[in-house]
Design a protein around this motif. Sequence first.
Motif, PDB file in Angstrom:
ATOM      1  N   GLN A  19      -1.365   0.030 -24.995  1.00 52.78           N
ATOM      2  CA  GLN A  19      -0.152  -0.802 -25.010  1.00 52.78           C
ATOM      3  C   GLN A  19       0.458  -0.945 -23.620  1.00 52.78           C
ATOM      4  O   GLN A  19       1.469  -1.598 -23.436  1.00 52.78           O
ATOM      5  N   ASN A  20      -0.155  -0.308 -22.628  1.00 52.96           N
ATOM      6  CA  ASN A  20       0.336  -0.451 -21.254  1.00 52.96           C
ATOM      7  C   ASN A  20      -0.854  -0.236 -20.325  1.00 52.96           C
ATOM      8  O   ASN A  20      -1.992  -0.283 -20.774  1.00 52.96           O
ATOM      9  N   GLY A  21      -0.584   0.029 -19.069  1.00 48.72           N
ATOM     10  CA  GLY A  21      -1.696   0.173 -18.128  1.00 48.72           C
ATOM     11  C   GLY A  21      -2.305   1.564 -18.106  1.00 48.72           C
ATOM     12  O   GLY A  21      -3.048   1.897 -17.182  1.00 48.72           O
ATOM     13  N   VAL A  22      -1.995   2.379 -19.110  1.00 47.66           N
ATOM     14  CA  VAL A  22      -2.583   3.725 -19.195  1.00 47.66           C
ATOM     15  C   VAL A  22      -3.940   3.609 -19.887  1.00 47.66           C
ATOM     16  O   VAL A  22      -4.060   2.920 -20.896  1.00 47.66           O
ATOM     17  N   GLN A  23      -4.949   4.275 -19.313  1.00 44.54           N
ATOM     18  CA  GLN A  23      -6.301   4.145 -19.878  1.00 44.54           C
ATOM     19  C   GLN A  23      -6.740   5.431 -20.561  1.00 44.54           C
ATOM     20  O   GLN A  23      -6.572   6.517 -20.006  1.00 44.54           O
TER      21      GLN A  23
END
Length: 536
Positions: A136-140
């Motif tokens: 849901q964000n730029g965290v992988q």
Amino acid sequence: MFYICSMSGVHVIWFKRDLRVHDHAALAAAVASGAPILPLYIFEPGYWALPEHSRRQFDFVRDSLEELDAALKARGTKLVIRMGSAIDVFSALHQKHGIAAIHAHEETGLQWTFDRDRAVRRWARNAGISLREQPQNGVQRALQSRDGWANQWEAFMRRPRLVAPEALKPSAADSEEWPLPQDFGLGADDCPQRQKGGRMAAVDCLRSFLESRGRTYQKSMSSPLTAADACSRLSPHLAFGTVSIREAWQAAQKAQHEHGRSGDTGFAASIGSFISRLQWHCHFIQKLEDQTSIESRNLHPGYDGLRPEPLAGDPRLAAWIEGRTGFPFLDACMRSLRETGWLNFRMRAMVMGFASHHLWLDWKQPAEHLAALFTDFEPGIHYPQAQMQSATTGMNTPRIYNPVKQSQDQDPDGAFIRRWVPELSGLPAEWLHAPWEAPASVRARAGIVLGQTYPMRIVDHMAAAEEARSRIFAVRKRAGHGAQADALQARHGSKRSGIPFRGQQAARRQAVPRAPEPAQLSFDLHLTPPSQAHAS
Ligand SMILES: Cc1cc2nc3c(=O)[nH]c(=O)nc-3n(C[C@H](O)[C@H](O)[C@H](O)COP(=O)(O)OP(=O)(O)OC[C@H]3O[C@@H](n4cnc5c(N)ncnc54)[C@H](O)[C@@H]3O)c2cc1C
């Protein structure tokens, strides 16, 4: 297994910290299935019993769920509320409605939520249910290397936002009655100035910041007097997902471009600084995603056992929490935090560092207390920051804030102190920052008796800081410290990630606005009147 619905089953959207219908990948995937959908929020007693969680966060979530429910109703369905453990709730729903798939966003949370998600994944696999989790964000998730992380982050932010679906096919599931905070043992909370939750407040915050409040962001963010208005105040909204970080990033890019084009370079620079922080948001969360133990153990093991854990009822911890340390500015920060649920970055760093350095307490308990006081508690930012400010990461240069100097710099006239520590308001400004230094006659005239009307300072801050510094540097000099720090830097650091500039430098660089791509130009968060945002 017996199902009331057809075997094709319902698609559940499991809302967690993503309480919106806009730019919602899990919702979009469920809608694309064409199946009836069951939008679900589970109030989990185990989650609300954690020490980091509190009534102010619960109330923020309630506000947000009410607006989410309204947005779902406007689209033909409703939010289904359940109370219980996730597995029990899913099992019961599956028995009654037949779940074909569960859609959710990946959550970077406390160990408790990591374990819960793992258990749900196992349960779904055994039940033959497809569980689809999306970033849901730029965290992988399962990141192999930090190399090139910043570019991948930006690519995610540049992707077009997902449009909120116009209509949703309802399932037969009904909601249970919404629980009350008391059902989770969450008593009264002294937070009259808590930020309101919900999409409408999120859009308002973002719009007013980008259009006017953010003009002096860069120079106003460090003082608690000015930061409350000049900072975006988006943190609880980003933490609970009433707005997506991509929506914030794209709106900020557009605003930066417009301010730059109209010649307001100062405003454009401020927005550039804000944009960097949106990247830090994910940069920090990525650390916890990659290493869940950051919540509980020193990142660098060289610091293990360095500080004692406070005993139950430790009077220093209690004085710090309650704003009775005898340092007026620090006490003002803690008291204002209690009533507002928010504090600016510099002061968060100062209060955390005071507990770790001046009081020499292990960071875990103070960090838990702070988390509960923050409406915006975000595990992936909070714990890495708590460790960074406590100098237990090994890879950051230790910084020990002097509470008296911060007071003089950030509150020179003492207005913030007078507001939150009214028992000192009679003191002239020159003595307000360190009342123990005031001549006895001045204190007497102001009606102050140290130790009676206001506490004596709990510690000699200069001596305590010196002692902390020498203990920390003794660890840094030990053999092997540097090699371990280098390994941590490679795994978690900003250099490998490609986040080369920090603070002012980053802001200056970003102040040269790049033209947004067409998708961003068409983004019009600004023009959505609050009433529509509420319903949508
Ligand atoms: C000990 C400590 C604990 C913290 N705990 C939290 C927390 O639980 N939740 C939380 O959201 N922030 C936390 N922060 C980071 C920061 O203080 C807040 O994000 C910020 O004050 C929120 O106000 P704002 O939304 O107006 O921020 P703005 O300055 O407007 O920034 C916009 C957004 O960028 C992100 N951001 C800003 N500063 C940082 C930073 N230094 N690191 C990572 N992301 C950042 C946040 O998402 C913030 O909402 C913590 C900082 C410290 C020192």
